[in-house]
Design a protein around this motif. Sequence first.
Motif, PDB file in Angstrom:
ATOM      1  N   TYR A  74       0.839  -1.195   0.000  1.00 13.83           N
ATOM      2  CA  TYR A  74       0.000   0.000   0.000  1.00 13.83           C
ATOM      3  C   TYR A  74       0.878   1.251   0.000  1.00 13.83           C
ATOM      4  N   ASP A  75       1.887   1.279   0.872  1.00 13.53           N
ATOM      5  CA  ASP A  75       2.775   2.441   0.955  1.00 13.53           C
ATOM      6  C   ASP A  75       3.513   2.655  -0.365  1.00 13.53           C
ATOM      7  N   ALA A  79       2.954   5.910  -2.696  1.00 15.33           N
ATOM      8  CA  ALA A  79       4.067   6.758  -3.130  1.00 15.33           C
ATOM      9  C   ALA A  79       4.085   6.896  -4.649  1.00 15.33           C
ATOM     10  N   GLN A  80       3.820   5.799  -5.359  1.00 15.72           N
ATOM     11  CA  GLN A  80       3.775   5.865  -6.831  1.00 15.72           C
ATOM     12  C   GLN A  80       2.659   6.799  -7.295  1.00 15.72           C
ATOM     13  N   LEU A  81       1.487   6.675  -6.673  1.00 19.30           N
ATOM     14  CA  LEU A  81       0.363   7.530  -7.061  1.00 19.30           C
ATOM     15  C   LEU A  81       0.636   8.994  -6.741  1.00 19.30           C
ATOM     16  N   ARG A  82       1.261   9.247  -5.580  1.00 22.94           N
ATOM     17  CA  ARG A  82       1.599  10.626  -5.221  1.00 22.94           C
ATOM     18  C   ARG A  82       2.601  11.213  -6.233  1.00 22.94           C
ATOM     19  N   ASP A  83       3.625  10.422  -6.589  1.00 28.03           N
ATOM     20  CA  ASP A  83       4.600  10.882  -7.589  1.00 28.03           C
ATOM     21  C   ASP A  83       3.919  11.161  -8.918  1.00 28.03           C
ATOM     22  N   LEU A  84       3.025  10.262  -9.318  1.00 27.77           N
ATOM     23  CA  LEU A  84       2.309  10.441 -10.579  1.00 27.77           C
ATOM     24  C   LEU A  84       1.420  11.681 -10.525  1.00 27.77           C
ATOM     25  N   ALA A  85       0.745  11.889  -9.387  1.00 25.08           N
ATOM     26  CA  ALA A  85      -0.117  13.067  -9.236  1.00 25.08           C
ATOM     27  C   ALA A  85       0.704  14.344  -9.302  1.00 25.08           C
ATOM     28  N   GLU A  86       1.866  14.352  -8.654  1.00 27.59           N
ATOM     29  CA  GLU A  86       2.727  15.546  -8.700  1.00 27.59           C
ATOM     30  C   GLU A  86       3.217  15.800 -10.116  1.00 27.59           C
TER      31      GLU A  86
END
Length: 107
Positions: A74-75, A79-86
């Motif tokens: 999950y973590d 982190a991957q989704l947060r990086d992609l969102a940024e």
Amino acid sequence: MDDSLQRLLDAEIRAEQIARQAEQARETLVQGALKQSRAEDERFDARIPELHASFVEKAETRAEQTVKELRRRYDERHAQLRDLAEEKEADALEAAFQLLLSAELES
């Protein structure tokens, strides 16, 4: 003839004694086996809580390992989704600025 009859009677009495002794020995063996079987049953019954506790402990350990692995995944995904969102946020801002500039230039 009397001697023969007496020997036959003695042999019959002896055979009956041997048969009674064999029956007593068999009964003693059966009772011993039953007693041993009951003792084994009691020993097993006494171990049931220990066996259950061991099973529960192993199951809890496996569950904790599974939860840790799911949290790690999950973590990582978070982190991957947060990086992609940024990454996409920067692209979206750039596109928005381009739209604003092109709208200003057209007016």
